[in-house]
Scaffold this active site. Structure first.
Site, PDB file in Angstrom:
ATOM      1  N   TRP A  56      28.562  10.405 -38.157  1.00  0.00           N
ATOM      2  CA  TRP A  56      30.246  10.972 -38.462  1.00  0.00           C
ATOM      3  C   TRP A  56      30.842  10.502 -37.248  1.00  0.00           C
ATOM      4  O   TRP A  56      30.477  10.865 -36.057  1.00  0.00           O
ATOM      5  CB  TRP A  56      30.168  12.570 -38.531  1.00  0.00           C
ATOM      6  CG  TRP A  56      31.260  13.081 -38.700  1.00  0.00           C
ATOM      7  CD1 TRP A  56      32.023  13.111 -40.116  1.00  0.00           C
ATOM      8  CD2 TRP A  56      32.177  13.679 -37.721  1.00  0.00           C
ATOM      9  NE1 TRP A  56      32.973  13.859 -39.868  1.00  0.00           N
ATOM     10  CE2 TRP A  56      33.328  14.015 -38.525  1.00  0.00           C
ATOM     11  CE3 TRP A  56      32.195  13.968 -36.368  1.00  0.00           C
ATOM     12  CZ2 TRP A  56      34.300  14.587 -38.004  1.00  0.00           C
ATOM     13  CZ3 TRP A  56      33.359  14.453 -35.853  1.00  0.00           C
ATOM     14  CH2 TRP A  56      34.321  14.959 -36.735  1.00  0.00           C
ATOM     15  N   ASN A  63      22.821  11.763 -31.012  1.00  0.00           N
ATOM     16  CA  ASN A  63      23.891  12.671 -31.819  1.00  0.00           C
ATOM     17  C   ASN A  63      24.276  13.496 -30.688  1.00  0.00           C
ATOM     18  O   ASN A  63      23.598  14.005 -29.676  1.00  0.00           O
ATOM     19  CB  ASN A  63      23.238  13.595 -32.654  1.00  0.00           C
ATOM     20  CG  ASN A  63      23.717  14.895 -33.100  1.00  0.00           C
ATOM     21  OD1 ASN A  63      23.083  15.869 -32.901  1.00  0.00           O
ATOM     22  ND2 ASN A  63      25.037  14.807 -33.284  1.00  0.00           N
ATOM     23  N   GLY A  64      25.793  13.556 -30.638  1.00  0.00           N
ATOM     24  CA  GLY A  64      26.442  14.196 -29.379  1.00  0.00           C
ATOM     25  C   GLY A  64      27.665  13.573 -29.049  1.00  0.00           C
ATOM     26  O   GLY A  64      28.123  12.706 -29.542  1.00  0.00           O
ATOM     27  N   LYS A  68      29.251  18.409 -43.123  1.00  0.00           N
ATOM     28  CA  LYS A  68      28.639  19.720 -43.499  1.00  0.00           C
ATOM     29  C   LYS A  68      28.441  20.441 -42.295  1.00  0.00           C
ATOM     30  O   LYS A  68      28.898  21.814 -42.060  1.00  0.00           O
ATOM     31  CB  LYS A  68      27.552  19.739 -44.310  1.00  0.00           C
ATOM     32  CG  LYS A  68      26.885  20.745 -44.681  1.00  0.00           C
ATOM     33  CD  LYS A  68      27.759  21.781 -45.959  1.00  0.00           C
ATOM     34  CE  LYS A  68      26.929  22.971 -46.349  1.00  0.00           C
ATOM     35  NZ  LYS A  68      28.173  23.815 -46.586  1.00  0.00           N
ATOM     36  N   CYS A  74      26.346  13.666 -36.601  1.00  0.00           N
ATOM     37  CA  CYS A  74      25.305  12.520 -36.803  1.00  0.00           C
ATOM     38  C   CYS A  74      24.034  13.252 -36.920  1.00  0.00           C
ATOM     39  O   CYS A  74      23.675  14.321 -36.571  1.00  0.00           O
ATOM     40  CB  CYS A  74      25.123  11.647 -35.651  1.00  0.00           C
ATOM     41  SG  CYS A  74      26.745  10.919 -35.231  1.00  0.00           S
ATOM     42  N   ARG A  95      25.181  15.850 -41.988  1.00  0.00           N
ATOM     43  CA  ARG A  95      25.555  15.798 -40.702  1.00  0.00           C
ATOM     44  C   ARG A  95      26.710  14.855 -40.487  1.00  0.00           C
ATOM     45  O   ARG A  95      27.121  14.528 -39.347  1.00  0.00           O
ATOM     46  CB  ARG A  95      24.546  15.640 -39.594  1.00  0.00           C
ATOM     47  CG  ARG A  95      23.267  16.774 -39.665  1.00  0.00           C
ATOM     48  CD  ARG A  95      22.280  16.417 -38.835  1.00  0.00           C
ATOM     49  NE  ARG A  95      22.631  16.671 -37.340  1.00  0.00           N
ATOM     50  CZ  ARG A  95      22.661  18.042 -36.973  1.00  0.00           C
ATOM     51  NH1 ARG A  95      22.226  18.947 -37.610  1.00  0.00           N
ATOM     52  NH2 ARG A  95      23.279  17.980 -35.557  1.00  0.00           N
ATOM     53  N   HIS A 118      61.249  33.655 -45.398  1.00  0.00           N
ATOM     54  CA  HIS A 118      61.226  33.737 -44.012  1.00  0.00           C
ATOM     55  C   HIS A 118      61.271  32.033 -43.579  1.00  0.00           C
ATOM     56  O   HIS A 118      61.058  31.649 -42.385  1.00  0.00           O
ATOM     57  CB  HIS A 118      60.326  34.292 -43.030  1.00  0.00           C
ATOM     58  CG  HIS A 118      60.551  35.829 -43.594  1.00  0.00           C
ATOM     59  ND1 HIS A 118      61.483  36.652 -43.144  1.00  0.00           N
ATOM     60  CD2 HIS A 118      59.846  36.891 -44.203  1.00  0.00           C
ATOM     61  CE1 HIS A 118      61.564  37.953 -43.397  1.00  0.00           C
ATOM     62  NE2 HIS A 118      60.362  37.954 -43.999  1.00  0.00           N
ATOM     63  N   GLU A 156      40.228  20.483 -49.165  1.00  0.00           N
ATOM     64  CA  GLU A 156      39.070  19.487 -48.584  1.00  0.00           C
ATOM     65  C   GLU A 156      38.342  18.541 -49.549  1.00  0.00           C
ATOM     66  O   GLU A 156      38.290  17.417 -49.139  1.00  0.00           O
ATOM     67  CB  GLU A 156      37.984  20.884 -48.294  1.00  0.00           C
ATOM     68  CG  GLU A 156      36.884  20.457 -47.591  1.00  0.00           C
ATOM     69  CD  GLU A 156      36.009  21.944 -47.333  1.00  0.00           C
ATOM     70  OE1 GLU A 156      36.150  22.909 -47.959  1.00  0.00           O
ATOM     71  OE2 GLU A 156      34.980  21.767 -46.492  1.00  0.00           O
ATOM     72  N   GLU A 181      41.389  30.645 -48.300  1.00  0.00           N
ATOM     73  CA  GLU A 181      39.946  29.988 -48.478  1.00  0.00           C
ATOM     74  C   GLU A 181      40.164  29.344 -49.973  1.00  0.00           C
ATOM     75  O   GLU A 181      39.649  28.058 -49.966  1.00  0.00           O
ATOM     76  CB  GLU A 181      39.106  30.943 -48.914  1.00  0.00           C
ATOM     77  CG  GLU A 181      37.448  30.622 -49.230  1.00  0.00           C
ATOM     78  CD  GLU A 181      37.024  29.582 -48.358  1.00  0.00           C
ATOM     79  OE1 GLU A 181      37.665  29.363 -47.430  1.00  0.00           O
ATOM     80  OE2 GLU A 181      35.950  29.016 -48.850  1.00  0.00           O
ATOM     81  N   LYS A 235      39.581  25.066 -49.880  1.00  0.00           N
ATOM     82  CA  LYS A 235      38.723  24.394 -50.433  1.00  0.00           C
ATOM     83  C   LYS A 235      39.431  23.301 -51.396  1.00  0.00           C
ATOM     84  O   LYS A 235      39.012  22.294 -51.595  1.00  0.00           O
ATOM     85  CB  LYS A 235      38.270  25.465 -51.793  1.00  0.00           C
ATOM     86  CG  LYS A 235      36.681  25.567 -51.934  1.00  0.00           C
ATOM     87  CD  LYS A 235      35.735  25.939 -51.215  1.00  0.00           C
ATOM     88  CE  LYS A 235      35.835  25.646 -49.519  1.00  0.00           C
ATOM     89  NZ  LYS A 235      34.857  26.570 -48.830  1.00  0.00           N
TER      90      LYS A 235
END
Ligand code: AGP
Length: 585
Positions: free
Chosen positions: A72, A98-99, A580, A2, A26, A480, A464, A457, A461
């Site tokens: 968020w 926020n938290g 982010k 947030c 955020r 395997h 996401e 990576e 990407k």
């Protein structure tokens, strides 16, 4: 996570909403604003992005006092009831938070026993309901003493021309200038408003009015020293691009140029010199997500260049393991934002073990930068898209430089060579592939050695921003177990940039082909006619020095993720469920 912002001054709605847009990185599940005018708190909350809220708020262009929030969701689903601001028992105090309040369930149960009613199910509403309707330093202190967990809070009372605030573990900054005052999660909100700001520390609380800032810790007034806003923010303009993500992929070039320029300067070289002169016996590289992948490449560089024992760890796992750390351990924290909660916890853990701490970050004023002994900036300029692209590129470059410095070797010549070779591939083949990929539900990425890290990576990407299930694995591991998943509907991306591993990697591709799977190859090599038919598509990557092939090959994969997101109708800059900056553990 947030983002929170509070403001006292003219044009209050406009300034608060601009602040929210800056803080939207955020979180963007819901947004809300509360403004005090003529003794009334006017509230407006919306589910969705800040833009949705903006459409519904009229700018009154008048003096006002207000608070705003972009969320968020951690506790409680995404709905209007759970959006902020939240209100005290009698409705006279509005708060944004926020938290995460870790003991909120116990506090809530006690409040319910006392007959307090809740409208939503967030931990933040519990903070609000702990207040009866009196807001002053004393009542704030009493409430803070009950809270366990992390918080940055801004509070607005119906009866005062002030904003109260408090901080523990979540970032909070304040600026006061020319009869206007602002408090926010990120000092980037102050750029058009003030040249200096104050950094609120854990345990501090207080209030601002339009002319002053008053900070306390355990009841004692704290004298704060201001800091200058001398950091650069990249332009919010799209410069002809449709999204930040694609703009930032092309800015990898600027990051490389900035690094070559800045890592030639005395101040940075002196930091590197200090690190080199430390008595080091082993190295830990720690990060999350993309930053962790950059760390894996860094581990490779350091192992190739030095004789140190090098470990690369996920920050979210690190503090729960038994680690051999002492005052000779160099602990390197990689983080674009410098605010990732898991990485900050890992830093604190390493500090307790007296290790040498070094942050590699893009945000000079971040918590991680402030708390580390050494800081190496990545000079990527602000990254806005949730999917990290140019920051990854720059983190890898800085780790390359560090490995060279610890090996007492020069690094500018090779970087300059890479500057000439850096290539962005044409969009045509990538767009064609993105159309094929967008029809799939799952995708495999395989590679060996450093190419396996690029696969990890590339897969992160793509998943996401496209929401396609992507799995990366070392090519040799397929047989395997995972080979059982391959059939004629499977699509596999393989990356081959290491000559030594070419033959073995092609063999692994053949194993997929024999089972009907389709293959897309990203390579810098010419594939002989005998093997050409193994691959359904070949994307040529321009060769460069071996040490930079991992960067040359990540760019087409970043672009592939971007174009696939577009094919699927997703917003690549703001993928669902993500933010982010991940400021909760
Ligand atoms: C990258 O595309 C992701 N959004 C994510 O994995 C990110 O790299 C991770 O959350 C770490 O963030 P940081 O670099 O700000 O610490």
């Amino acid at each position: 996570m947030c983002g929170i912002v509070g403001y006292i001054g003219e044009n209050v709605e406009k300034i608060l909403l601009e602040g929210l847009s800056i803080l939207e990185y955020r979180g963007y599940d819901s947004a809300g604003i509360a403004v005090l005018r003529n003794g009334k708190i006017e509230l407006n909350k919306r589910v969705g992005k800040v833009e949705v809220l903006k459409q519904s708020v009229k700018d009154k262009k008048k003096f006002g006092i207000g608070i705003a929030h972009t969320r968020w969701a951690t506790h409680g689903k995404v709905c209007i009831e759970n959006a902020h601001p939240q209100f005290s028992r009698g409705g006279d105090i509005a708060i944004v938070h926020n938290g995460i309040i870790e003991n909120y369930d116990i506090l809530k149960a006690n409040l319910i026993k006392d007959g307090v009613r809740f409208s939503g199910d967030t931990d933040s509403e519990v903070i609000a309901k702990l207040f009866e309707d009196k807001l002053n330093l004393k009542s704030l202190k009493v409430v803070l003493q009950k809270l366990e967990g992390s918080y940055a809070l801004v509070l607005l009372s119906k009866y005062q021309n002030k904003l109260y605030f408090a901080k523990n573990k979540s970032p909070l900054y304040v600026a006061v200038e020319n009869g206007r005052a602002m408090v926010a999660s990120d000092p980037s909100c102050f750029v058009n408003f003030s040249k200096k700001y104050f950094d609120i520390s854990d345990g501090e609380y207080g209030f601002i009015d339009k002319n002053s800032i008053n900070v306390y810790n355990k009841g004692i007034k704290v004298e704060k020293t201001s800091k200058s806003i001398n950091f650069k923010f990249s332009s919010q303009k799209m410069d002809g691009y449709s999204h930040y993500m694609i703009k930032e992929i092309y800015q990898c070039k600027d990051a490389l140029n900035n690094i070559i320029q800045n890592y030639n300067l005395k101040n940075i070289q002196s930091i590197l010199e200090h690190i080199k002169n430390c008595n080091i016996n082993r190295i830990y590289i720690i990060g999350c997500g993309t930053a962790y992948h950059a760390g894996l490449i860094g581990k490779n560089y350091l192992k190739n260049q030095t004789n140190f024992e090098v470990n690369c760890e996920l920050a979210s796992e690190f503090i729960y393991q038994n680690n051999l750390i002492d005052d000779k351990s160099l602990c390197i924290f990689i983080s674009q934002s410098g605010e990732t909660a898991d990485t900050i916890s890992a830093l604190k853990y390493c500090q307790k073990h007296n290790s040498i701490t070094l942050s590699i970050t893009n945000v000079e004023y971040s918590t991680l930068a402030k708390q580390s002994r050494f800081v190496l900036p990545i000079f990527a300029e602000q990254e806005r898209a949730v999917a990290s692209t140019k920051a990854y590129f720059a983190q890898v470059l800085v780790l390359y430089i560090l490995s060279k410095v610890l090996a007492k070797k020069e690094y500018i010549t090779t970087l300059k060579k890479f500057q000439k070779d850096l290539s962005f591939n044409s969009d045509d083949i990538i767009i064609k592939l993105s159309k094929i990929i967008s029809l799939k539900d799952q995708l495999f990425f395989i590679g060996r050695g450093i190419d396996y890290i690029t696969c990890q990576e590339g897969a992160l990407k793509l998943k996401e921003v496209s929401y396609i299930n992507c799995q990366a694995m070392p090519s040799g591991e397929l047989k395997h177990g995972t080979l059982a998943l391959i059939d004629n509907k499977s699509l596999v991306i393989t990356i081959i940039t290491d000559k030594k591993l070419l033959k073995k990697s092609i063999n692994n591709a053949c194993e997929i082909k024999s089972r009907g799977g389709k293959l897309i190859l990203f390579t810098c090599f010419k594939i002989s006619l005998d093997f050409k038919n193994v691959f359904d598509y070949i994307v040529k990557i321009k060769p460069t020095l071996d040490e930079f092939m991992c960067l040359q090959s990540i760019i087409p994969l970043q672009k592939l993720a971007y174009f696939t997101a577009l094919q699927k109708g997703n917003n690549p800059d703001m993928p669902r469920n993500l933010a982010k900056s991940v400021t909760v553990e």
